[in-house]
Scaffold this motif. Structure first.
Motif, PDB file in Angstrom:
ATOM      1  N   ASP A   4       0.846  -1.196   0.000  1.00 56.60           N
ATOM      2  CA  ASP A   4       0.000   0.000   0.000  1.00 56.60           C
ATOM      3  C   ASP A   4       0.881   1.245   0.000  1.00 56.60           C
ATOM      4  OD1 ASP A   4      -2.110   1.735   0.195  1.00 56.60           O
ATOM      5  OD2 ASP A   4      -3.012   0.781   1.955  1.00 56.60           O
ATOM      6  N   PHE A   5       0.773   2.030  -1.082  1.00 60.50           N
ATOM      7  CA  PHE A   5       1.478   3.305  -1.192  1.00 60.50           C
ATOM      8  C   PHE A   5       0.590   4.350  -0.524  1.00 60.50           C
ATOM      9  CE2 PHE A   5       2.603   7.247  -3.375  1.00 60.50           C
ATOM     10  CZ  PHE A   5       3.973   7.180  -3.504  1.00 60.50           C
ATOM     11  N   CYS A   6       0.774   4.512   0.774  1.00 65.48           N
ATOM     12  CA  CYS A   6      -0.125   5.346   1.582  1.00 65.48           C
ATOM     13  C   CYS A   6       0.430   6.757   1.693  1.00 65.48           C
ATOM     14  CB  CYS A   6      -0.302   4.729   2.963  1.00 65.48           C
ATOM     15  SG  CYS A   6      -1.358   5.698   4.062  1.00 65.48           S
ATOM     16  N   ARG A   7      -0.289   7.714   1.105  1.00 64.76           N
ATOM     17  CA  ARG A   7       0.129   9.098   1.213  1.00 64.76           C
ATOM     18  C   ARG A   7      -0.120   9.615   2.619  1.00 64.76           C
ATOM     19  NH1 ARG A   7      -2.986   7.084  -1.905  1.00 64.76           N
ATOM     20  NH2 ARG A   7      -4.651   8.595  -1.618  1.00 64.76           N
ATOM     21  N   VAL A   8       0.837  10.363   3.132  1.00 64.66           N
ATOM     22  CA  VAL A   8       0.711  10.898   4.490  1.00 64.66           C
ATOM     23  C   VAL A   8       1.133  12.363   4.501  1.00 64.66           C
ATOM     24  CG1 VAL A   8       1.125   8.670   5.618  1.00 64.66           C
ATOM     25  CG2 VAL A   8       3.062  10.188   5.141  1.00 64.66           C
ATOM     26  N   ARG A   9       0.691  13.068   5.518  1.00 69.67           N
ATOM     27  CA  ARG A   9       1.139  14.441   5.720  1.00 69.67           C
ATOM     28  C   ARG A   9       1.599  14.591   7.159  1.00 69.67           C
ATOM     29  NH1 ARG A   9      -4.650  17.686   5.382  1.00 69.67           N
ATOM     30  NH2 ARG A   9      -5.649  16.698   7.189  1.00 69.67           N
ATOM     31  N   LEU A  10       2.478  15.558   7.381  1.00 68.76           N
ATOM     32  CA  LEU A  10       2.986  15.838   8.715  1.00 68.76           C
ATOM     33  C   LEU A  10       1.969  16.667   9.495  1.00 68.76           C
ATOM     34  CD1 LEU A  10       6.648  16.840   7.778  1.00 68.76           C
ATOM     35  CD2 LEU A  10       5.860  14.624   8.617  1.00 68.76           C
ATOM     36  N   TRP A  69      -5.515  15.703  -5.583  1.00 66.20           N
ATOM     37  CA  TRP A  69      -5.375  16.647  -4.481  1.00 66.20           C
ATOM     38  C   TRP A  69      -4.669  15.995  -3.304  1.00 66.20           C
ATOM     39  CZ3 TRP A  69      -4.400  21.053  -2.824  1.00 66.20           C
ATOM     40  CH2 TRP A  69      -4.834  21.575  -1.612  1.00 66.20           C
ATOM     41  N   SER A  70      -4.975  14.736  -3.034  1.00 72.92           N
ATOM     42  CA  SER A  70      -4.320  14.056  -1.920  1.00 72.92           C
ATOM     43  C   SER A  70      -2.835  13.867  -2.198  1.00 72.92           C
ATOM     44  CB  SER A  70      -4.987  12.703  -1.642  1.00 72.92           C
ATOM     45  OG  SER A  70      -4.654  11.748  -2.630  1.00 72.92           O
ATOM     46  N   VAL A  71      -2.483  13.635  -3.460  1.00 74.33           N
ATOM     47  CA  VAL A  71      -1.071  13.494  -3.824  1.00 74.33           C
ATOM     48  C   VAL A  71      -0.351  14.829  -3.672  1.00 74.33           C
ATOM     49  CG1 VAL A  71       0.517  13.010  -5.723  1.00 74.33           C
ATOM     50  CG2 VAL A  71      -1.467  11.535  -5.353  1.00 74.33           C
ATOM     51  N   ALA A  72      -0.990  15.912  -4.123  1.00 71.01           N
ATOM     52  CA  ALA A  72      -0.363  17.229  -4.055  1.00 71.01           C
ATOM     53  C   ALA A  72      -0.169  17.688  -2.614  1.00 71.01           C
ATOM     54  CB  ALA A  72      -1.204  18.244  -4.824  1.00 71.01           C
ATOM     55  N   ARG A  73      -1.062  17.296  -1.711  1.00 71.20           N
ATOM     56  CA  ARG A  73      -0.965  17.722  -0.316  1.00 71.20           C
ATOM     57  C   ARG A  73      -0.011  16.864   0.502  1.00 71.20           C
ATOM     58  NH1 ARG A  73      -5.875  17.377   2.896  1.00 71.20           N
ATOM     59  NH2 ARG A  73      -6.494  15.690   1.496  1.00 71.20           N
ATOM     60  N   ALA A  74       0.335  15.696  -0.007  1.00 66.00           N
ATOM     61  CA  ALA A  74       1.129  14.756   0.781  1.00 66.00           C
ATOM     62  C   ALA A  74       2.544  15.275   1.017  1.00 66.00           C
ATOM     63  CB  ALA A  74       1.181  13.403   0.082  1.00 66.00           C
ATOM     64  N   ASP A  75       3.063  15.012   2.207  1.00 68.99           N
ATOM     65  CA  ASP A  75       4.450  15.321   2.534  1.00 68.99           C
ATOM     66  C   ASP A  75       5.366  14.124   2.280  1.00 68.99           C
ATOM     67  OD1 ASP A  75       4.143  18.032   3.598  1.00 68.99           O
ATOM     68  OD2 ASP A  75       3.024  17.071   5.214  1.00 68.99           O
ATOM     69  N   GLY A  76       4.767  12.977   2.032  1.00 71.81           N
ATOM     70  CA  GLY A  76       5.539  11.769   1.793  1.00 71.81           C
ATOM     71  C   GLY A  76       4.617  10.575   1.762  1.00 71.81           C
ATOM     72  N   VAL A 110       8.781   6.834   7.087  1.00 70.37           N
ATOM     73  CA  VAL A 110       8.147   7.759   6.150  1.00 70.37           C
ATOM     74  C   VAL A 110       9.188   8.197   5.120  1.00 70.37           C
ATOM     75  CG1 VAL A 110       6.905   9.938   5.882  1.00 70.37           C
ATOM     76  CG2 VAL A 110       6.620   8.570   7.973  1.00 70.37           C
ATOM     77  N   HIS A 111       8.834   8.062   3.845  1.00 70.81           N
ATOM     78  CA  HIS A 111       9.659   8.572   2.759  1.00 70.81           C
ATOM     79  C   HIS A 111       9.160   9.974   2.446  1.00 70.81           C
ATOM     80  CE1 HIS A 111      11.216   4.473   2.070  1.00 70.81           C
ATOM     81  NE2 HIS A 111       9.975   4.095   2.319  1.00 70.81           N
ATOM     82  N   LEU A 112       9.984  10.968   2.752  1.00 65.44           N
ATOM     83  CA  LEU A 112       9.577  12.359   2.667  1.00 65.44           C
ATOM     84  C   LEU A 112       9.897  12.934   1.295  1.00 65.44           C
ATOM     85  CD1 LEU A 112      10.936  13.423   6.159  1.00 65.44           C
ATOM     86  CD2 LEU A 112       8.520  13.318   5.525  1.00 65.44           C
TER      87      LEU A 112
END
Length: 399
Positions: free
Chosen positions: A340-346, A364-371, A390-392
């Motif tokens: 699972d390539f799970c987008r995350v934000r700080l 939009w979720s990809v653009a907002r992701a920090d990693g 986390v891959h930043l």
């Protein structure tokens, strides 16, 4: 349940039938690694080598510095003449011989063996005095102190930095052998081009350049298999990325075109949100068919296709991002049996939280992701409070 290792029959048309099986992410990586060796070497000027990978070990052909030289601004002296100098017992420089002012990089004057730096000097009423003793060799850089002849200054595979270019120039090296940048043909499939235009190609071109490749963007082709077949078989590329037509709909024909042009080795991968990704060969060149939706295309490139570009450019197989071990602020939900390539934000307190559903991957979720967090197939996510890798995409502010 873990996905079966069986790969579907590459000659069968999958439209509207569903994937017979999905390859695991590690299986896709193994396929990439077996078909993406580093390109051959080429020699370029050092200014053009920055950001490229060294093709072989490079040794210094001389000492650096090539002779003893001054390493501090001040006065050249004999160390023995400075013994006992202090604020309470200043020694006039004239007593050590004729004062010789020197600057960094000068040759060491004959008869001297040290340099009294400016902070060791006091000037009163026109008299220059030493206020501290100087040890032999102080303020002097000896021949070969920096680099000795024969030292490996660039190891094969190293990504060359601007500081490396300066070192090579100091050693009198004008050119260096680097791994040739792979030419990556990017082909958007026409059916995926909506009112906003082609969203995948500019994104993929930027990612390819980041990973060391040369992006060869082609105009969108219709979704039919025949139209795509010609671009897959045409020579001139080291890797081909097709954006779109990877799924199982009646008009998704990219996998069929790849099978006709060469081989469709993997179609369907247990990876959210890029599960329709396909891999195969055409004209002796690896081909990756990525989902046409930009968010899924992004995930497919980052998790799989980018690995091929980096390997061909002479780099490592790992993700090209800084890593950090951070704590989850909320639960990361994953289905299990799938990577699972799970987008995350700080979050404001330095933790991370998932953005959206792993299977949807809105742009939009990809653009907002920090990693992202790559959840392995043998886990069903992570509970809140878990430490995760986390891959930043960028270094956090202040780092």
């Amino acid at each position: 349940m873990m996905p079966p290792e069986t790969i579907p029959d590459p000659t069968s048309r999958p439209s509207m039938r569903g994937f017979a099986a999905r390859a695991g992410l590690e299986q896709a990586w193994a396929w990439i690694d077996a078909r993406s060796p580093a390109r051959d070497a080429e020699t370029v000027e050092i200014r053009e080598a920055v950001g490229r990978h060294a093709a072989s070990d490079l040794a210094a052909g001389c000492d650096l510095p090539p002779a003893d030289r001054v390493a501090a601004d001040g006065f050249a002296v004999r160390a023995a003449d400075t013994v006992g100098a202090s604020d309470y017992n200043p020694i006039p420089l004239e007593l050590t011989g004729q004062p010789v002012a020197v600057s960094v990089g000068d040759a060491v004057p004959p008869g001297t063996d040290a340099v009294a730096a400016i902070d060791r000097i006091r000037s009163d009423f026109g008299m220059i005095e030493l206020v501290a003793s100087v040890a032999e060799g102080e303020g002097i850089e000896r021949r070969g102190d920096d680099v000795g002849a024969g030292t490996i200054v660039l190891a094969a595979g190293r990504r060359i930095r601007a500081s490396d270019a300066a070192l090579l120039a100091a050693l009198g090296i004008d050119t260096v052998a680097v791994v040739r940048r792979p030419v990556v043909r990017i082909v958007p499939v026409g059916r995926e081009i909506g009112d906003a235009g082609d969203l995948d190609s500019p994104m993929l071109a930027a990612l390819v350049e980041r990973d060391g490749g040369i992006a060869d963007r082609r105009p969108a082709v219709p979704g039919g298999a025949d139209a795509l077949h010609g671009l897959l078989a045409r020579p001139g590329a080291d890797l081909i990325l097709v954006a779109g037509g990877s799924g199982l709909g009646e008009t998704d024909r990219s996998a069929e075109a790849l099978a006709a042009a060469g081989s469709l080795d993997i179609h369907g991968i247990a990876l959210r949100p890029a599960d329709s990704l396909a891999l195969g060969m055409a004209g002796g060149v690896p081909v990756a068919i990525l989902p046409g939706h930009p968010g899924r295309c992004f995930a497919g490139y980052q998790a799989v296709a980018g690995r091929a570009v980096r390997r061909m450019a002479g780099g490592s197989t790992g993700f090209p991002f800084p890593q950090a071990t951070l704590v989850t602020a909320r639960k990361i939900v994953s289905p299990g049996g799938w990577s699972d390539f799970c987008r995350v934000r700080l979050t404001g307190d330095g933790r991370v939280e998932p953005i959206g559903s792993g299977g949807l991957a809105s742009l939009w979720s990809v653009a907002r992701a920090d990693g992202f967090v790559l959840v392995p197939a043998d886990r069903e996510g992570y509970p809140a409070g878990s430490a995760v890798t986390v891959h930043l995409f960028d270094l956090p502010a202040g780092d």
